[in-house]
Design a protein around this motif. Sequence first.
Motif, mmCIF file in Angstrom:
data_model
loop_
_atom_site.group_PDB
_atom_site.id
_atom_site.type_symbol
_atom_site.label_atom_id
_atom_site.label_comp_id
_atom_site.label_asym_id
_atom_site.label_seq_id
_atom_site.Cartn_x
_atom_site.Cartn_y
_atom_site.Cartn_z
ATOM 1 N N PHE A 190 12.781 -42.090 -25.289
ATOM 2 C CA PHE A 190 12.765 -42.288 -23.714
ATOM 3 C C PHE A 190 11.275 -42.389 -23.549
ATOM 4 C CE2 PHE A 190 16.692 -39.946 -24.515
ATOM 5 C CZ PHE A 190 17.601 -40.715 -23.728
ATOM 6 N N TRP A 191 10.857 -43.608 -22.666
ATOM 7 C CA TRP A 191 9.906 -43.903 -22.187
ATOM 8 C C TRP A 191 9.692 -43.506 -20.497
ATOM 9 C CZ3 TRP A 191 7.709 -49.640 -21.688
ATOM 10 C CH2 TRP A 191 6.376 -49.402 -21.484
ATOM 11 N N ILE A 192 8.911 -42.664 -20.141
ATOM 12 C CA ILE A 192 8.759 -42.354 -18.496
ATOM 13 C C ILE A 192 7.267 -42.506 -17.961
ATOM 14 C CG2 ILE A 192 9.016 -40.259 -17.017
ATOM 15 C CD1 ILE A 192 10.873 -39.359 -19.268
ATOM 16 N N MET A 205 6.549 -39.927 -23.664
ATOM 17 C CA MET A 205 7.527 -40.443 -24.637
ATOM 18 C C MET A 205 8.020 -39.154 -25.247
ATOM 19 S SD MET A 205 5.358 -43.320 -26.861
ATOM 20 C CE MET A 205 4.326 -42.256 -27.463
ATOM 21 N N PHE A 206 9.532 -39.345 -25.248
ATOM 22 C CA PHE A 206 10.187 -38.304 -25.795
ATOM 23 C C PHE A 206 11.185 -38.595 -26.985
ATOM 24 C CE2 PHE A 206 9.104 -37.016 -21.366
ATOM 25 C CZ PHE A 206 8.658 -35.591 -21.558
ATOM 26 N N LYS A 226 0.600 -41.016 -37.996
ATOM 27 C CA LYS A 226 1.127 -42.159 -38.708
ATOM 28 C C LYS A 226 2.527 -42.308 -37.977
ATOM 29 C CE LYS A 226 3.445 -43.670 -42.823
ATOM 30 N NZ LYS A 226 3.828 -43.355 -44.142
ATOM 31 N N MET A 227 3.320 -41.353 -37.618
ATOM 32 C CA MET A 227 4.448 -41.194 -36.769
ATOM 33 C C MET A 227 4.424 -41.723 -35.537
ATOM 34 S SD MET A 227 6.299 -37.923 -35.277
ATOM 35 C CE MET A 227 5.026 -37.856 -34.230
ATOM 36 N N ARG A 228 3.294 -41.403 -34.554
ATOM 37 C CA ARG A 228 3.013 -41.826 -33.424
ATOM 38 C C ARG A 228 2.806 -43.505 -33.290
ATOM 39 N NH1 ARG A 228 -0.642 -43.097 -29.207
ATOM 40 N NH2 ARG A 228 0.050 -41.824 -27.271
ATOM 41 N N ASP A 229 1.869 -43.865 -34.114
ATOM 42 C CA ASP A 229 1.560 -45.375 -34.405
ATOM 43 C C ASP A 229 3.057 -46.409 -34.636
ATOM 44 O OD1 ASP A 229 -1.163 -44.971 -34.181
ATOM 45 O OD2 ASP A 229 -1.646 -45.242 -35.989
ATOM 46 N N GLU A 230 3.830 -45.587 -35.347
ATOM 47 C CA GLU A 230 4.971 -46.297 -35.986
ATOM 48 C C GLU A 230 6.067 -46.325 -34.602
ATOM 49 O OE1 GLU A 230 6.807 -44.229 -39.078
ATOM 50 O OE2 GLU A 230 5.443 -45.236 -40.616
ATOM 51 N N ILE A 231 6.039 -45.334 -33.912
ATOM 52 C CA ILE A 231 6.763 -45.319 -32.476
ATOM 53 C C ILE A 231 6.387 -46.348 -31.627
ATOM 54 C CG2 ILE A 231 7.618 -43.863 -30.707
ATOM 55 C CD1 ILE A 231 9.375 -43.471 -32.833
ATOM 56 N N ILE A 242 0.345 -57.531 -29.501
ATOM 57 C CA ILE A 242 -0.380 -56.144 -28.965
ATOM 58 C C ILE A 242 0.212 -55.114 -28.993
ATOM 59 C CG2 ILE A 242 -1.440 -55.511 -26.840
ATOM 60 C CD1 ILE A 242 -1.766 -58.549 -25.969
ATOM 61 N N TYR A 243 -0.178 -54.101 -29.491
ATOM 62 C CA TYR A 243 0.452 -52.744 -29.586
ATOM 63 C C TYR A 243 -0.502 -51.491 -29.519
ATOM 64 C CZ TYR A 243 -1.103 -52.933 -34.368
ATOM 65 O OH TYR A 243 -1.826 -53.074 -35.553
ATOM 66 N N MET A 244 -0.018 -50.183 -29.229
ATOM 67 C CA MET A 244 -0.816 -49.176 -29.009
ATOM 68 C C MET A 244 -0.952 -48.639 -30.427
ATOM 69 S SD MET A 244 0.002 -45.726 -27.005
ATOM 70 C CE MET A 244 0.014 -46.295 -25.485
ATOM 71 N N ALA A 245 -2.137 -47.935 -30.644
ATOM 72 C CA ALA A 245 -2.484 -47.288 -31.857
ATOM 73 C C ALA A 245 -3.483 -46.037 -31.577
ATOM 74 C CB ALA A 245 -2.819 -47.992 -33.105
#
Length: 326
Positions: A190-192, A205-206, A226-231, A242-245
Amino acid sequence: MKALYTVLFCVLLLACGDKKAEDKTIYLPASNGNLNTISIVADNIVWEGEVGEQIRSIFAAPLNGLPTEEPMFNMRQIPTQVFDGFAARSRIVLKIEKGNLEATTKIVHEAFAKPQTVAVVGGKSDKEIIAQLEENKAKIIDAFTKEEVKEKQRRINLSLLNDTAMENKLGITINMPSAYRISKADDNFFWIRKNLSNTKTMELMFYEVPFETISIGDSTIVDIVKMRDEITKSKIPGEDGIYMAVEDAYAPSMFKTIIDNKPAYEVRGMWVMKGFTMAGPFITYAIEDKINNRYLIADGYVYAPSLEKRDYIFELESIIKSITIN
């Protein structure tokens, strides 16, 4: 009739007893003050000397995980002789007592107002008071932070978002302000979001991950990053790759904490958009949920260039700390 008189007599006794108990109740005025602002009660000579310097170095130290230096707390000094009435109703208070007394640190709740947390630090000399501040700084900061989170959550609860679908899916309850909106609900992700302006946002994010995703030990923070970057790369990608890291150049900090009486990891750091000039602070919590063999992940981040971000991150922290796992 005799029985009726007996009953009436007993009722009168009870009523008198209730009134007597009520007369002993101490009614405190409501506390006041801006969030994350400490009232420092100290004589001017103490505040302007070495004790004041130590207080500023502890409680106005830069908060971890922000792109620019912002103090952990704002402070205002109140001379001891005028600490009375409205001035004594501050929600968080650090009171310095110097005199013929044993070196001590006490945490007192609802001393002059409600809700309120007062830390009283005393000693015979500046040296003793400074030693007490250094020894007990973590305890005092924790007490003040808990009081401010509680106050922020009280304000949040005045107008809540209807997020029942997310709560049912993740098996949680959480108090989310109605100013936020659910932008994405994808399986268990879930993205709020909350708009601060046309371009500035606060986001959450949840989601959940299996226990084995995060190892315990030296590599814990590596696994969380690593988990956060993958999500973020898979769930909220931008256009043209383009992506967040997590920002490599800014080493994130990790702490152990408790949420809903469960062990949790807290990670604070900076995020960047790969391929685009965007960045900001984030705060991630990995909450241990042994019953469901998972970590519940709650993550908040801010994009607000040119604005101070401490209070935005604090709001996200307060929302996340309202989580209870069903």
